[in-house]
Write a protein that holds these residues in place. Structure first.
Motif, PDB file in Angstrom:
ATOM      1  N   ILE A  66       0.872  -1.178   0.000  1.00  0.00           N
ATOM      2  CA  ILE A  66       0.000   0.000   0.000  1.00  0.00           C
ATOM      3  C   ILE A  66       0.909   1.228   0.000  1.00  0.00           C
ATOM      4  O   ILE A  66       1.846   1.313   0.797  1.00  0.00           O
ATOM      5  N   ASP A  67       0.626   2.187  -0.874  1.00  0.00           N
ATOM      6  CA  ASP A  67       1.473   3.377  -0.983  1.00  0.00           C
ATOM      7  C   ASP A  67       1.615   4.085   0.363  1.00  0.00           C
ATOM      8  O   ASP A  67       2.715   4.320   0.842  1.00  0.00           O
ATOM      9  N   CYS A  68       0.505   4.468   0.954  1.00  0.00           N
ATOM     10  CA  CYS A  68       0.482   5.148   2.250  1.00  0.00           C
ATOM     11  C   CYS A  68      -0.613   4.481   3.077  1.00  0.00           C
ATOM     12  O   CYS A  68      -1.767   4.450   2.642  1.00  0.00           O
ATOM     13  N   ALA A  69      -0.232   3.963   4.245  1.00  0.00           N
ATOM     14  CA  ALA A  69      -1.201   3.191   5.019  1.00  0.00           C
ATOM     15  C   ALA A  69      -1.263   3.645   6.470  1.00  0.00           C
ATOM     16  O   ALA A  69      -0.261   4.066   7.056  1.00  0.00           O
ATOM     17  N   PHE A  70      -2.467   3.514   6.996  1.00  0.00           N
ATOM     18  CA  PHE A  70      -2.716   3.654   8.425  1.00  0.00           C
ATOM     19  C   PHE A  70      -3.284   2.309   8.869  1.00  0.00           C
ATOM     20  O   PHE A  70      -4.500   2.085   8.807  1.00  0.00           O
ATOM     21  N   PRO A  71      -2.409   1.381   9.264  1.00  0.00           N
ATOM     22  CA  PRO A  71      -2.835   0.006   9.515  1.00  0.00           C
ATOM     23  C   PRO A  71      -3.885  -0.160  10.608  1.00  0.00           C
ATOM     24  O   PRO A  71      -4.785  -0.986  10.465  1.00  0.00           O
ATOM     25  N   LEU A  72      -3.781   0.584  11.699  1.00  0.00           N
ATOM     26  CA  LEU A  72      -4.766   0.423  12.773  1.00  0.00           C
ATOM     27  C   LEU A  72      -6.156   0.845  12.312  1.00  0.00           C
ATOM     28  O   LEU A  72      -7.152   0.207  12.645  1.00  0.00           O
ATOM     29  N   ALA A  73      -6.217   1.916  11.530  1.00  0.00           N
ATOM     30  CA  ALA A  73      -7.492   2.404  10.995  1.00  0.00           C
ATOM     31  C   ALA A  73      -7.914   1.648   9.740  1.00  0.00           C
ATOM     32  O   ALA A  73      -9.047   1.777   9.293  1.00  0.00           O
ATOM     33  N   LYS A  74      -6.983   0.875   9.186  1.00  0.00           N
ATOM     34  CA  LYS A  74      -7.202   0.151   7.931  1.00  0.00           C
ATOM     35  C   LYS A  74      -7.603   1.106   6.797  1.00  0.00           C
ATOM     36  O   LYS A  74      -8.545   0.873   6.049  1.00  0.00           O
ATOM     37  N   LEU A  75      -6.854   2.185   6.694  1.00  0.00           N
ATOM     38  CA  LEU A  75      -7.034   3.151   5.611  1.00  0.00           C
ATOM     39  C   LEU A  75      -5.824   3.063   4.688  1.00  0.00           C
ATOM     40  O   LEU A  75      -4.684   3.254   5.125  1.00  0.00           O
ATOM     41  N   ALA A  76      -6.085   2.749   3.427  1.00  0.00           N
ATOM     42  CA  ALA A  76      -5.045   2.649   2.404  1.00  0.00           C
ATOM     43  C   ALA A  76      -5.190   3.823   1.449  1.00  0.00           C
ATOM     44  O   ALA A  76      -6.262   4.043   0.886  1.00  0.00           O
TER      45      ALA A  76
END
Length: 113
Positions: A29-39
């Motif tokens: 994923i280019d830019c990820a927020f894993p805890l929020a599961k936002l890719a």
């Protein structure tokens, strides 16, 4: 263009650490927020086939390969509960992507007050 997005994200007060090129199974994923599961996926006009420029879909073998891979990646991540925000090259170069990105970050409670 990916660096433009990353630098903008890094300039913001975020609740979660940004992960670049974050690996989920066999996809990055280019830019990820894993805890929020936002890719956040940075989409170049040619290689990711911007539908506004290519309304009839992929035009050559490279685009067909990328189109299929992008579709499989999106489906896989969504099955795992991720939300994918595509940001297109045109909006990134003009800077108008920032408002959409800020709205999505607020929606996911990723921005500090």
């Amino acid at each position: 263009i990916q660096l433009d997005v990353e630098n903008f994200l890094l300039s913001l007060p975020l609740h979660e650490e940004l992960k670049n090129e974050y690996q989920v199974d066999w996809y990055a994923i280019d830019c990820a927020f894993p805890l929020a599961k936002l890719a956040i996926e940075v989409q170049g006009t040619f290689f990711h086939i911007d539908p506004r420029v290519y309304p009839n879909g992929p035009q050559n073998a490279i685009q067909r390969r990328n189109f299929g891979r992008d579709k499989r990646k999106k489906e896989h991540l969504e099955k795992l509960g991720w939300t994918i925000l595509p940001l297109w090259e045109t909006e990134i170069r003009s800077g108008v992507y920032k408002e959409e990105l800020l709205c999505k970050l607020k929606e996911f409670n990723l921005l500090k007050a």
